[in-house]
Design an enzyme around this catalytic site. Structure first.
Site, PDB file in Angstrom:
ATOM      1  N   GLN A  86       7.215 -31.292   7.416  1.00 59.39           N
ATOM      2  CA  GLN A  86       5.960 -31.586   6.739  1.00 59.39           C
ATOM      3  C   GLN A  86       5.107 -30.328   6.601  1.00 59.39           C
ATOM      4  OE1 GLN A  86       4.149 -35.585   8.045  1.00 59.39           O
ATOM      5  NE2 GLN A  86       5.376 -34.990   9.810  1.00 59.39           N
ATOM      6  N   ASN A  87       5.529 -29.247   7.230  1.00 65.49           N
ATOM      7  CA  ASN A  87       4.724 -28.030   7.282  1.00 65.49           C
ATOM      8  C   ASN A  87       4.854 -27.212   5.997  1.00 65.49           C
ATOM      9  OD1 ASN A  87       4.144 -28.861   9.857  1.00 65.49           O
ATOM     10  ND2 ASN A  87       5.662 -27.527  10.813  1.00 65.49           N
ATOM     11  N   ILE A  88       3.794 -26.476   5.698  1.00 68.55           N
ATOM     12  CA  ILE A  88       3.754 -25.658   4.481  1.00 68.55           C
ATOM     13  C   ILE A  88       3.698 -24.175   4.818  1.00 68.55           C
ATOM     14  CG2 ILE A  88       2.675 -27.476   3.102  1.00 68.55           C
ATOM     15  CD1 ILE A  88      -0.034 -26.118   3.570  1.00 68.55           C
ATOM     16  N   ASP A  89       3.984 -23.823   6.092  1.00 67.36           N
ATOM     17  CA  ASP A  89       3.788 -22.451   6.551  1.00 67.36           C
ATOM     18  C   ASP A  89       4.946 -21.512   6.263  1.00 67.36           C
ATOM     19  OD1 ASP A  89       5.635 -23.190   8.614  1.00 67.36           O
ATOM     20  OD2 ASP A  89       3.964 -23.930   9.819  1.00 67.36           O
ATOM     21  N   HIS A 145       6.297 -31.348   1.782  1.00 69.81           N
ATOM     22  CA  HIS A 145       4.977 -31.311   1.155  1.00 69.81           C
ATOM     23  C   HIS A 145       4.731 -30.007   0.400  1.00 69.81           C
ATOM     24  CE1 HIS A 145       3.736 -34.307   4.536  1.00 69.81           C
ATOM     25  NE2 HIS A 145       4.389 -34.900   3.547  1.00 69.81           N
ATOM     26  N   CYS A 154       0.011 -23.336 -12.169  1.00 68.27           N
ATOM     27  CA  CYS A 154      -1.106 -23.613 -13.056  1.00 68.27           C
ATOM     28  C   CYS A 154      -1.286 -25.124 -13.195  1.00 68.27           C
ATOM     29  CB  CYS A 154      -0.874 -22.986 -14.433  1.00 68.27           C
ATOM     30  SG  CYS A 154      -2.166 -23.392 -15.642  1.00 68.27           S
TER      31      CYS A 154
END
Length: 324
Positions: A122-125, A159, A167
């Site tokens: 779930q992490n976006i790092d 995620h 954009c």
């Protein structure tokens, strides 16, 4: 409710569980923000997490930190959007300076041992990529060095990620600069592609076009996932793989393991993912949830076999010692 064990206990049942996980034939890992806190990345919901930080800094703009990650709220005004872009840039810089932790390295070891079926995060790092895992990225083109087809991807970000900006008008994507500089492309900038098309029209004496703004390719609350069908396909593939038995017969112990680390399972999509993986072949799949505090109640009966209360990094270290 699932059987609950405490990592600080030294009972035979916990030791047996660690042994079974260490001997697993295939492993799927599902992770949340808890695995990156020790890497310097804040979680979202704790008393010192990102939601509370945002509320303390911008309580006059948003009623809760969660609002800044809610697509139905954050783009209602230029003020809230600007705060969102500011925090996304701040978080991008934090991610750029962070290094993988013990859990990321544990998942990499699973991959090196040939037992990792998939890691869902779930992490976006982006720390999975830094740990050396191949990461599925729908925004990378086939010719790019970082492009990995989903069949070969060891890690799937559920995620999105902070790697790219997209954009909001024309969907053109760009690399999200890790450092601040005059030439860096930042969250909230006007889209270069939109600007170029508008300038061509203006040079021909025609009316200018609207220009979109760039935002990170992360999925917010209350917005459709742009790649939900692709992710559903990957999950269905892995669920079928967990349900595949060896031709030599089924051993007495489950052959496959689903590990759930560092998440409170509050996001509906993550709950559905865990349920689907855990129930794909319950007779041959062991599902273990590890977290600092109990999360799984009666609703997880027959889905999660064990919830282990304790530090996830300490749990990983115990499994690793069984490998050595």
């Amino acid at each position: 409710m699932p059987e609950t064990l405490r990592l600080r206990d030294q009972g035979d049942e916990l030791a047996d569980l660690v042994k079974r996980v260490a001997a697993a034939r295939r492993v799927v890992v599902v992770t949340g923000a808890g695995i990156s806190v020790n890497c310097g990345i804040p979680d979202f919901r704790s008393s010192t997490g990102l939601f509370q930080q945002i509320r303390a800094a911008h309580g006059d703009v948003v009623s809760s930190g969660r609002d800044l990650f809610d697509a139905s709220v954050v783009f209602r005004s230029a003020q809230t959007a600007d705060v969102f872009y500011h925090w996304m840039t701040h978080l991008r810089h934090q991610c750029a300076g962070a290094q993988p932790g013990a859990v990321h390295r544990f998942i990499r070891q699973l991959a090196d041992r040939g037992t990792l079926l998939r890691s869902y995060t779930q992490n976006i790092d982006g720390l999975e990529r830094k740990a050396g895992l191949s990461v599925w990225d729908p925004y990378s083109a086939k010719g790019d060095a970082e492009h990995v087809p989903w069949q070969a991807a060891q890690s799937v970000p559920l995620h999105g990620s902070m790697e790219h900006l997209s954009c909001q008008l024309c969907s053109s994507s760009y690399h999200f600069s890790e450092q601040s500089s005059e030439s860096a492309i930042r969250a909230g900038d006007e889209c270069p592609d939109c600007q170029a098309r508008s300038q061509v029209r203006e040079a021909c004496g025609r009316r200018s076009l609207a220009t979109g703004k760039l935002r990170p390719t992360v999925v917010l609350y209350e917005e459709p996932h742009p790649h939900c069908e692709d992710i559903a396909k990957i999950i269905s593939h892995d669920a079928r793989a967990l349900g595949t038995r060896r031709s030599s017969g089924v051993s007495k112990q489950p052959q496959d393991v689903v590990l759930v680390f560092g998440t409170t399972l509050k996001v509906p999509g993550c709950r559905q993912l865990v349920r689907k993986l855990a129930t794909a072949s319950p007779d041959t799949t062991l599902t273990v949830f590890v977290n600092n505090e109990p999360v799984c109640g009666k609703s997880w009966d027959g889905i999660v076999d064990y919830q282990v209360i304790g530090n996830v990094e300490d749990w990983c270290a115990r499994v690793e010692r069984k490998w050595s």
